[in-house]
Write a protein that holds these residues in place. Structure first.
Motif, PDB file in Angstrom:
ATOM      1  N   ARG A  92      -9.012  -3.517   4.640  1.00 62.92           N
ATOM      2  CA  ARG A  92      -8.932  -2.292   5.613  1.00 62.92           C
ATOM      3  C   ARG A  92      -8.148  -1.238   4.998  1.00 62.92           C
ATOM      4  O   ARG A  92      -7.744  -0.213   5.725  1.00 62.92           O
ATOM      5  N   LYS A  93      -7.745  -1.343   3.698  1.00 63.88           N
ATOM      6  CA  LYS A  93      -6.973  -0.258   3.065  1.00 63.88           C
ATOM      7  C   LYS A  93      -7.538   0.115   1.791  1.00 63.88           C
ATOM      8  O   LYS A  93      -8.595  -0.236   1.181  1.00 63.88           O
TER       9      LYS A  93
ATOM     10  N   ARG B 226      -1.219   9.549   5.682  1.00 59.06           N
ATOM     11  CA  ARG B 226      -2.192   8.414   5.447  1.00 59.06           C
ATOM     12  C   ARG B 226      -1.600   7.218   4.956  1.00 59.06           C
ATOM     13  O   ARG B 226      -2.291   6.327   4.335  1.00 59.06           O
TER      14      ARG B 226
ATOM     15  N   ASP C 133      -2.633   3.675   5.508  1.00 61.37           N
ATOM     16  CA  ASP C 133      -4.007   3.495   4.888  1.00 61.37           C
ATOM     17  C   ASP C 133      -4.128   2.979   3.414  1.00 61.37           C
ATOM     18  O   ASP C 133      -5.040   2.691   2.947  1.00 61.37           O
TER      19      ASP C 133
ATOM     20  N   ASP D  73     -10.955   8.271   4.321  1.00 60.94           N
ATOM     21  CA  ASP D  73     -12.147   7.715   5.417  1.00 60.94           C
ATOM     22  C   ASP D  73     -13.171   6.695   4.909  1.00 60.94           C
ATOM     23  O   ASP D  73     -13.482   5.989   5.611  1.00 60.94           O
TER      24      ASP D  73
ATOM     25  N   ALA E 261     -10.791   3.318   4.294  1.00 58.60           N
ATOM     26  CA  ALA E 261      -9.697   3.045   5.321  1.00 58.60           C
ATOM     27  C   ALA E 261     -10.102   3.894   6.642  1.00 58.60           C
ATOM     28  O   ALA E 261      -8.762   3.846   7.244  1.00 58.60           O
TER      29      ALA E 261
END
Length: 474
Positions: free
Chosen positions: A175-176, A214, A217, A466, A469
């Motif tokens: 997710r990162k 961000r 992220d 994007d 993540a």
């Protein structure tokens, strides 16, 4: 009470370990294909070296397997060998791609090692390397069929030479964005220095927009294998060091250009940490760095300008941002063609109505946009002459740093009184060329040693964040 607390902590630790293990088990393995890329300015060829399974599972989100950013000189595609269905793609550039624009490439051929990585498929696949053609579109340059379950696929890798250090961990890797900071030229006695350098420069990255907004992220890891001598090679100064990654100055004859040409050494160390992007810190004071989109970036950690170098070069590597400066000497030969660049922050301005960053341009803005180009170039010529003299005389790095500060202050003063100081438009002079290419803003970290990315560069960076993540895709 203490006994109960101890048992609770042990139980919690076991649960966390089991959850992490389950997550690891559910993720596909990481496949790496190593190949050679050989040729010269006119032609190139590819040949398979090896296919292997790396020690760690795939760090990325398998739901985000296809790249839609349309950047780089190359693209890797992994497709089902029977049906042709596209399973994975990523855009990238290569050191070979840069080298073939140098004068040397017009005289001799050379071979470079390259790698592509992707999540292990459950079927045989075709791995295709694409490159941009004369129309600036991607076409297949090489294809090889790969069965990742074949007996000759290497599965047992050497033990990790060092343990990765968690620097900034926001959550599970899929997710990162996973950034790996590697060190080169750090002795065993300097391992703590490496960790401090990695923490300091990663922290600085997250003070610069859009990385600042961000930061959640990203995961950042650090890893260095000790060398016997401090620092990396700088051949132009007669300095030669046997470093673990083979990073050195003077790439393609440019005294400030720092890269490693030893892809195998880089990958065999990096594979022991989760990563999608790599920044190499060299344990040197001399100003220098480099960045290749989708490969890695470098920065001299001991230099006064290390924070700038870290962020600027990461802009190349992470988002494929072009250099917007054009008065510094570079190793590349100028192109006679004015094809629209794929980089998101430079343009040939073929049609102002189709400007790639037109959403940032206010109605009525002149295109091209006026700026004090002649005055800037006159000052820059004098500055470059002094810079070359300092290097030729091997003057202390402190004098070079002072010259950089003076140059930035002069540029800031020149730009401060300009009507279009904060305008987004099309300013002529970019991409190493004084004419024919345009940048979005008068000043940006990709133009000089200023502190911020312009809005167009920020968009280019956000697009890549994007990809790895961003918001969940439908």
């Amino acid at each position: 009470m203490l006994s109960l607390l101890f048992r609770w902590l042990v139980a919690a630790s076991v649960l966390i370990h089991c959850a992490a293990h389950a997550q690891t088990q559910a993720r596909p393995a990481t496949v790496r294909v190593d190949y050679t890329h050989s040729g010269n300015a006119l032609s190139d060829t590819y040949a398979l070296e090896q296919v292997l399974i790396e020690p760690l599972p795939w760090p990325g989100d398998t739901a985000r397997s296809l790249d839609n950013t349309n950047r780089g000189q190359n693209r890797v595609e992994v497709a089902d060998a029977k049906t042709g269905d596209l399973l994975y793609s990523r855009d990238f550039s290569t050191i070979f791609g840069e080298w073939r624009t140098t004068e040397e490439a017009s005289r001799i051929s050379r071979s470079f090692s390259e790698s592509v990585r992707f999540p292990k498929p459950d079927r045989p696949v075709k791995v295709r390397i694409l490159k941009r053609d004369d129309r600036n579109a991607f076409s297949v340059a090489w294809s090889v069929e790969v069965d990742t379950d074949a007996p000759d696929v290497a599965r047992k890798q050497p033990p990790a030479p060092a343990a990765p250090i968690p620097i900034h961990v926001s959550g599970p890797s899929p997710r990162k964005v996973d950034l790996l900071v590697l060190g080169d030229g750090y002795t065993q006695a300097e391992m703590k220095k490496f960790e401090l350098d990695a923490r300091r420069l990663a922290a600085h990255l997250f003070t610069v927009s859009p990385f600042k907004e961000r930061a959640a992220d990203f995961n950042v890891w650090a890893l260095a294998v000790a060398t016997s001598e401090s620092g990396v090679s700088r051949p132009s100064a007669g300095v030669h060091r046997a470093s673990k990654l083979g990073t050195r100055y003077d790439i393609f004859g440019s005294e400030r250009y720092v890269l490693t040409l030893d892809n195998r050494a880089l990958r065999e160390i990096a594979q022991h940490a989760p990563y999608e992007f790599i920044e190499i810190l060299v344990n040197n004071e001399t100003y220098g760095g480099g960045g290749i989109f989708g490969q890695f970036s470098t920065a001299a950690a001991g230099n006064e300008w290390a924070p700038y170098l870290f962020v600027h070069e990461f802009g190349h590597h992470f988002a494929g941002l072009a250099d917007e400066y054009y008065t510094s000497p570079v190793a590349y030969a100028a192109s006679s063609a004015r094809m629209e660049p794929w980089e998101p922050n430079v343009t040939a301005l073929r049609d102002p109505n189709q400007l790639k960053w037109k959403r940032h341009v206010k109605a009525g803005t002149s295109l091209p946009t006026p700026w004090p180009k002649a005055a800037y170039e006159e000052a820059s010529r004098a500055y470059q002459k002094r810079r070359a003299a300092l290097r030729a005389q091997n003057r202390p790095e402190s004098e070079m740093n002072a010259l950089f500060r003076e140059d930035l202050a002069r540029t800031n003063a020149l730009f401060a009184k300009q009507a279009h100081r904060h305008t987004i438009g099309a300013f002529e002079g970019a991409n190493y060329e004084a004419s024919g290419y345009y940048r979005p803003a008068m000043q940006c970290i990709m133009f000089d040693r200023s502190e911020a990315f312009c809005p167009v560069c920020q968009d280019g960076i956000a697009d890549v964040i994007d990809l790895y993540a961003g918001p969940a895709r439908p």
